[in-house]
Design a protein around this motif. Structure first.
Motif, PDB file in Angstrom:
ATOM      1  N   ILE A 344      74.949   7.606 -57.211  1.00 25.21           N
ATOM      2  CA  ILE A 344      75.616   6.454 -56.596  1.00 25.21           C
ATOM      3  C   ILE A 344      75.424   6.574 -55.087  1.00 25.21           C
ATOM      4  CG2 ILE A 344      77.791   5.236 -56.227  1.00 25.21           C
ATOM      5  CD1 ILE A 344      78.803   6.415 -58.839  1.00 25.21           C
ATOM      6  N   GLN A 345      75.099   5.460 -54.465  1.00 22.25           N
ATOM      7  CA  GLN A 345      74.874   5.471 -53.018  1.00 22.25           C
ATOM      8  C   GLN A 345      75.533   4.246 -52.393  1.00 22.25           C
ATOM      9  OE1 GLN A 345      70.729   5.525 -51.970  1.00 22.25           O
ATOM     10  NE2 GLN A 345      71.091   4.848 -49.877  1.00 22.25           N
ATOM     11  N   VAL A 346      76.234   4.436 -51.298  1.00 15.46           N
ATOM     12  CA  VAL A 346      76.789   3.329 -50.517  1.00 15.46           C
ATOM     13  C   VAL A 346      76.433   3.582 -49.058  1.00 15.46           C
ATOM     14  CG1 VAL A 346      78.669   2.755 -52.092  1.00 15.46           C
ATOM     15  CG2 VAL A 346      79.033   4.508 -50.362  1.00 15.46           C
ATOM     16  N   SER A 347      76.121   2.511 -48.333  1.00  9.82           N
ATOM     17  CA  SER A 347      75.720   2.676 -46.937  1.00  9.82           C
ATOM     18  C   SER A 347      76.154   1.480 -46.108  1.00  9.82           C
ATOM     19  CB  SER A 347      74.202   2.874 -46.832  1.00  9.82           C
ATOM     20  OG  SER A 347      73.509   1.772 -47.386  1.00  9.82           O
ATOM     21  N   THR A 348      76.276   1.724 -44.824  1.00 17.82           N
ATOM     22  CA  THR A 348      76.587   0.667 -43.866  1.00 17.82           C
ATOM     23  C   THR A 348      75.557   0.717 -42.746  1.00 17.82           C
ATOM     24  OG1 THR A 348      77.994   2.069 -42.464  1.00 17.82           O
ATOM     25  CG2 THR A 348      79.044   0.942 -44.317  1.00 17.82           C
ATOM     26  N   GLY A 349      75.314  -0.454 -42.107  1.00 16.48           N
ATOM     27  CA  GLY A 349      74.361  -0.495 -41.012  1.00 16.48           C
ATOM     28  C   GLY A 349      72.942  -0.316 -41.499  1.00 16.48           C
ATOM     29  N   VAL A 350      72.090   0.223 -40.629  1.00 18.25           N
ATOM     30  CA  VAL A 350      70.681   0.399 -40.948  1.00 18.25           C
ATOM     31  C   VAL A 350      70.351   1.885 -40.951  1.00 18.25           C
ATOM     32  CG1 VAL A 350      69.967  -1.833 -40.073  1.00 18.25           C
ATOM     33  CG2 VAL A 350      70.088   0.101 -38.521  1.00 18.25           C
ATOM     34  N   SER A 351      69.385   2.255 -41.773  1.00 17.29           N
ATOM     35  CA  SER A 351      69.012   3.658 -41.897  1.00 17.29           C
ATOM     36  C   SER A 351      67.509   3.799 -41.710  1.00 17.29           C
ATOM     37  CB  SER A 351      69.412   4.213 -43.264  1.00 17.29           C
ATOM     38  OG  SER A 351      68.853   5.489 -43.462  1.00 17.29           O
ATOM     39  N   PRO A 352      67.049   4.752 -40.909  1.00 16.00           N
ATOM     40  CA  PRO A 352      65.609   4.925 -40.687  1.00 16.00           C
ATOM     41  C   PRO A 352      64.869   5.457 -41.909  1.00 16.00           C
ATOM     42  CG  PRO A 352      66.828   6.723 -39.682  1.00 16.00           C
ATOM     43  CD  PRO A 352      67.838   5.729 -40.147  1.00 16.00           C
ATOM     44  N   ASP A 353      65.579   5.995 -42.889  1.00 15.52           N
ATOM     45  CA  ASP A 353      64.937   6.597 -44.043  1.00 15.52           C
ATOM     46  C   ASP A 353      64.879   5.665 -45.256  1.00 15.52           C
ATOM     47  OD1 ASP A 353      64.522   9.032 -42.690  1.00 15.52           O
ATOM     48  OD2 ASP A 353      66.584   9.610 -43.072  1.00 15.52           O
ATOM     49  N   GLU A 354      65.385   4.439 -45.120  1.00 19.72           N
ATOM     50  CA  GLU A 354      65.322   3.467 -46.213  1.00 19.72           C
ATOM     51  C   GLU A 354      64.222   2.457 -45.886  1.00 19.72           C
ATOM     52  OE1 GLU A 354      69.316   2.518 -48.205  1.00 19.72           O
ATOM     53  OE2 GLU A 354      69.857   2.779 -46.103  1.00 19.72           O
ATOM     54  N   GLU A 355      63.013   2.751 -46.333  1.00 15.04           N
ATOM     55  CA  GLU A 355      61.848   1.976 -45.906  1.00 15.04           C
ATOM     56  C   GLU A 355      61.764   0.601 -46.559  1.00 15.04           C
ATOM     57  OE1 GLU A 355      58.429   4.352 -46.519  1.00 15.04           O
ATOM     58  OE2 GLU A 355      59.053   5.924 -45.127  1.00 15.04           O
ATOM     59  N   THR A 356      62.476   0.393 -47.654  1.00 14.01           N
ATOM     60  CA  THR A 356      62.407  -0.914 -48.309  1.00 14.01           C
ATOM     61  C   THR A 356      63.303  -1.942 -47.634  1.00 14.01           C
ATOM     62  OG1 THR A 356      64.157  -0.291 -49.864  1.00 14.01           O
ATOM     63  CG2 THR A 356      61.884   0.132 -50.538  1.00 14.01           C
ATOM     64  N   ARG A 357      64.063  -1.525 -46.646  1.00 15.56           N
ATOM     65  CA  ARG A 357      64.954  -2.460 -45.973  1.00 15.56           C
ATOM     66  C   ARG A 357      64.318  -2.983 -44.691  1.00 15.56           C
ATOM     67  NH1 ARG A 357      71.121  -0.846 -46.120  1.00 15.56           N
ATOM     68  NH2 ARG A 357      71.235  -3.098 -46.278  1.00 15.56           N
ATOM     69  N   ASP A 358      64.865  -4.085 -44.188  1.00  9.92           N
ATOM     70  CA  ASP A 358      64.340  -4.755 -42.992  1.00  9.92           C
ATOM     71  C   ASP A 358      65.036  -4.174 -41.768  1.00  9.92           C
ATOM     72  OD1 ASP A 358      63.291  -6.416 -41.127  1.00  9.92           O
ATOM     73  OD2 ASP A 358      64.269  -8.233 -41.838  1.00  9.92           O
ATOM     74  N   PHE A 359      64.434  -3.159 -41.197  1.00  9.62           N
ATOM     75  CA  PHE A 359      65.083  -2.453 -40.090  1.00  9.62           C
ATOM     76  C   PHE A 359      65.216  -3.344 -38.858  1.00  9.62           C
ATOM     77  CE2 PHE A 359      65.395   0.369 -36.466  1.00  9.62           C
ATOM     78  CZ  PHE A 359      66.280   1.345 -36.918  1.00  9.62           C
ATOM     79  N   GLN A 360      64.263  -4.237 -38.621  1.00  7.91           N
ATOM     80  CA  GLN A 360      64.283  -5.052 -37.407  1.00  7.91           C
ATOM     81  C   GLN A 360      65.350  -6.146 -37.439  1.00  7.91           C
ATOM     82  OE1 GLN A 360      60.161  -5.722 -35.511  1.00  7.91           O
ATOM     83  NE2 GLN A 360      59.756  -5.739 -37.714  1.00  7.91           N
ATOM     84  N   SER A 361      65.544  -6.774 -38.610  1.00  6.16           N
ATOM     85  CA  SER A 361      66.424  -7.937 -38.688  1.00  6.16           C
ATOM     86  C   SER A 361      67.885  -7.587 -38.923  1.00  6.16           C
ATOM     87  CB  SER A 361      65.953  -8.876 -39.807  1.00  6.16           C
ATOM     88  OG  SER A 361      64.619  -9.271 -39.591  1.00  6.16           O
ATOM     89  N   GLN A 362      68.141  -6.462 -39.604  1.00  2.97           N
ATOM     90  CA  GLN A 362      69.518  -6.138 -39.961  1.00  2.97           C
ATOM     91  C   GLN A 362      70.364  -5.787 -38.736  1.00  2.97           C
ATOM     92  OE1 GLN A 362      67.971  -3.615 -43.688  1.00  2.97           O
ATOM     93  NE2 GLN A 362      70.053  -3.174 -43.071  1.00  2.97           N
ATOM     94  N   LEU A 363      71.638  -6.179 -38.829  1.00  4.56           N
ATOM     95  CA  LEU A 363      72.601  -5.789 -37.816  1.00  4.56           C
ATOM     96  C   LEU A 363      73.614  -4.838 -38.447  1.00  4.56           C
ATOM     97  CD1 LEU A 363      73.132  -9.213 -35.997  1.00  4.56           C
ATOM     98  CD2 LEU A 363      71.622  -7.320 -35.353  1.00  4.56           C
ATOM     99  N   LEU A 364      74.608  -4.442 -37.655  1.00  4.43           N
ATOM    100  CA  LEU A 364      75.520  -3.388 -38.087  1.00  4.43           C
ATOM    101  C   LEU A 364      76.365  -3.777 -39.286  1.00  4.43           C
ATOM    102  CD1 LEU A 364      76.747  -1.819 -34.755  1.00  4.43           C
ATOM    103  CD2 LEU A 364      75.117  -0.912 -36.396  1.00  4.43           C
ATOM    104  N   ASN A 365      76.772  -5.032 -39.373  1.00  2.00           N
ATOM    105  CA  ASN A 365      77.631  -5.434 -40.487  1.00  2.00           C
ATOM    106  C   ASN A 365      76.813  -5.687 -41.749  1.00  2.00           C
ATOM    107  OD1 ASN A 365      80.030  -5.297 -39.021  1.00  2.00           O
ATOM    108  ND2 ASN A 365      79.670  -7.321 -38.135  1.00  2.00           N
ATOM    109  N   SER A 366      76.063  -4.664 -42.130  1.00  2.00           N
ATOM    110  CA  SER A 366      75.261  -4.711 -43.357  1.00  2.00           C
ATOM    111  C   SER A 366      75.766  -3.629 -44.293  1.00  2.00           C
ATOM    112  CB  SER A 366      73.777  -4.473 -43.030  1.00  2.00           C
ATOM    113  OG  SER A 366      73.278  -5.494 -42.172  1.00  2.00           O
ATOM    114  N   TYR A 367      75.793  -3.976 -45.573  1.00  2.00           N
ATOM    115  CA  TYR A 367      76.357  -3.046 -46.554  1.00  2.00           C
ATOM    116  C   TYR A 367      75.456  -2.999 -47.787  1.00  2.00           C
ATOM    117  CZ  TYR A 367      80.384  -3.870 -43.589  1.00  2.00           C
ATOM    118  OH  TYR A 367      81.212  -3.989 -42.498  1.00  2.00           O
ATOM    119  N   ARG A 368      75.425  -1.822 -48.421  1.00  2.00           N
ATOM    120  CA  ARG A 368      74.571  -1.674 -49.587  1.00  2.00           C
ATOM    121  C   ARG A 368      75.217  -0.719 -50.582  1.00  2.00           C
ATOM    122  NH1 ARG A 368      68.359   0.714 -49.885  1.00  2.00           N
ATOM    123  NH2 ARG A 368      67.604  -0.749 -51.458  1.00  2.00           N
ATOM    124  N   ALA A 369      75.051  -1.032 -51.872  1.00  2.00           N
ATOM    125  CA  ALA A 369      75.477  -0.140 -52.944  1.00  2.00           C
ATOM    126  C   ALA A 369      74.321  -0.008 -53.922  1.00  2.00           C
ATOM    127  CB  ALA A 369      76.708  -0.682 -53.655  1.00  2.00           C
TER     128      ALA A 369
END
Length: 413
Positions: A344-369
């Motif tokens: 199980i994984q939960v995260s907030t904001g952007v992470s440099p190690d999650e390559e499938t995510r859009d690092f440039q467009s995302q802002l801090l109020n981003s959440y993932r499960a």
């Protein structure tokens, strides 16, 4: 003269009657209570005081096994391994089938790097107690580890995990062995991202090969190709996990891409420390170069608790217009082996190690499960599948909802 004789006779009678009583009063004590008192002192660091009490107990009960073991442990903790060995030998002579005596003695021999004697004591323990003794069998795996026979060590460690998965530190130890024994592998992953809105789905494919060298440790070459924003792009990366000592290893990553949604250049490095009581700490740095360069300070703390692995990662991103932070928490529950787990994984904001995510467009109020399962189907084939949902902030009043499905397999040879 008669009076003098009478006085001497009465004195002898009096001493004969009182001395046994005095001696009994001096020697009368509860050895179990004294053992607990000594143990408390020794654990508080008052070794000499504790050993004085233990010596008193041994004066009357020289074969008291727990007292002999505690005395030996106290010397071992002070680095006096030869003195410790004397008491462990006595404990084994007193009770050749006492498992705790073998465990303490083997630990002392490991600390003193006396592996030849440790092998003999392990063999004696398995003979007297039997192979069902998981603590001794676990230490037999450790002996192979110290001899750098990692395959034999891993085989025994997996046997111990199957019967005693709650052994403290076992999962972390097996993870270390896996890094040292995984020599060659080929793998592939696929990620499908569906967006609720007008954005077309993303398709991301990745292939990699892994080998091992003495200098780099595990060495992984990876190529990732993705279709995003009506465009295509490819990224090439190289990862290395060199050993930095008995309880420490490193991580290095470099990557290059000409696609706009991948960083043109990426670099990462970390140092991991394997600590007592199954803790692991990491401190690292990441660099991502898009139109501007982003610097990221990252760190994580992990802990193995029985069949569980818990890990919290924090990222700090300094910037000219203000700094930002993000967090990622991940937990795994292991079933029949260290590569058979539910996560199980939960995260907030952007992470440099999650390559499938859009690092440039995302802002801090981003959440993932995200939830998933990985399993080693055979000794050569491993597979996994994950499903995740994220709600990413694109602008102050705009959010993007994303469903991600990730599958992968790996073949080892």
């Amino acid at each position: 003269m008669k009076n003098l004789t009478k006085i001497l006779f009465l004195s002898v009678v009096f001493l004969t009657m009182t001395l046994p009583t005095i001696g009994l009063a001096q020697e009368s004590f509860d050895p179990d209570m004294l053992y607990l008192d000594a143990r408390k002192l020794i654990l508080e660091g008052k070794r000499e005081e504790g050993r004085m009490i233990l010596s008193k107990v041994l004066g009357k009960y020289p074969e008291y096994g727990d007292v002999l073991i505690l005395m030996g442990r106290s010397y071992a903790w002070d680095g006096k391994y030869d003195s410790a060995a004397i008491y462990f030998e006595k404990a084994l002579i007193a009770n050749p089938t006492y498992e705790d005596a073998y465990i303490a003695y083997i630990d002392d021999l490991f600390w003193s790097e006396n592996y030849e004697r440790a092998e003999a004591v392990i063999g004696m323990g398995l003979e007297k107690i039997g192979p069902q003794s998981m603590p001794i069998k676990y230490r037999s795996s450790r002996l192979f580890y110290y001899k750098e026979d990692y395959k034999s060590a891993l085989k025994i460690a997996n046997e111990v995990f199957a019967k005693a998965p709650k052994t403290e530190g076992l999962l972390g130890y097996i993870e270390t062995l896996r890094r040292k024994t995984r020599v060659n592998a080929l793998g592939a992953t696929y990620d499908y991202d569906y967006f609720y809105g007008d954005l077309s789905p993303w398709n991301t494919y990745s292939v990699y090969g892994r080998t091992h060298t003495d200098f780099t440790g595990s060495l992984i070459a990876r190529v990732t190709h993705s279709q995003r924003f009506d465009g295509r792009g490819t990224q090439a990366e190289l990862d290395a996990f060199p050993s930095l000592g008995k309880n420490k290893y490193g991580y290095f990553n470099v990557g290059y891409s000409q696609a706009s949604f991948f960083p043109k250049f990426r670099f990462g490095t970390s140092v991991f420390w394997n600590l007592p009581k199954a803790y692991e700490l990491e401190a690292g740095y990441r660099l991502l170069q898009f139109s501007e360069t982003t610097h990221i300070i990252t760190g994580s703390a992990g802990k193995y608790i029985s069949n569980w692995w818990l890990n919290l990662r924090l990222n700090f991103i300094p910037g000219k217009d203000g700094s930002s932070t993000s967090a990622n928490f991940q937990t795994r529950y292991y079933f029949s082996g260290p590569e058979d787990f539910f996560s199980i994984q939960v995260s907030t904001g952007v992470s440099p190690d999650e390559e499938t995510r859009d690092f440039q467009s995302q802002l801090l109020n981003s959440y993932r499960a995200r939830v998933g399962y990985q399993h080693l189907w055979t000794s050569r084939w491993m597979g996994f599948g994950f499903v995740g949902y994220s709600r990413d902030e694109i602008s102050e009043n705009q959010f993007r909802n994303n469903l991600n499905v990730s599958i992968g397999t790996e073949f080892r040879f």
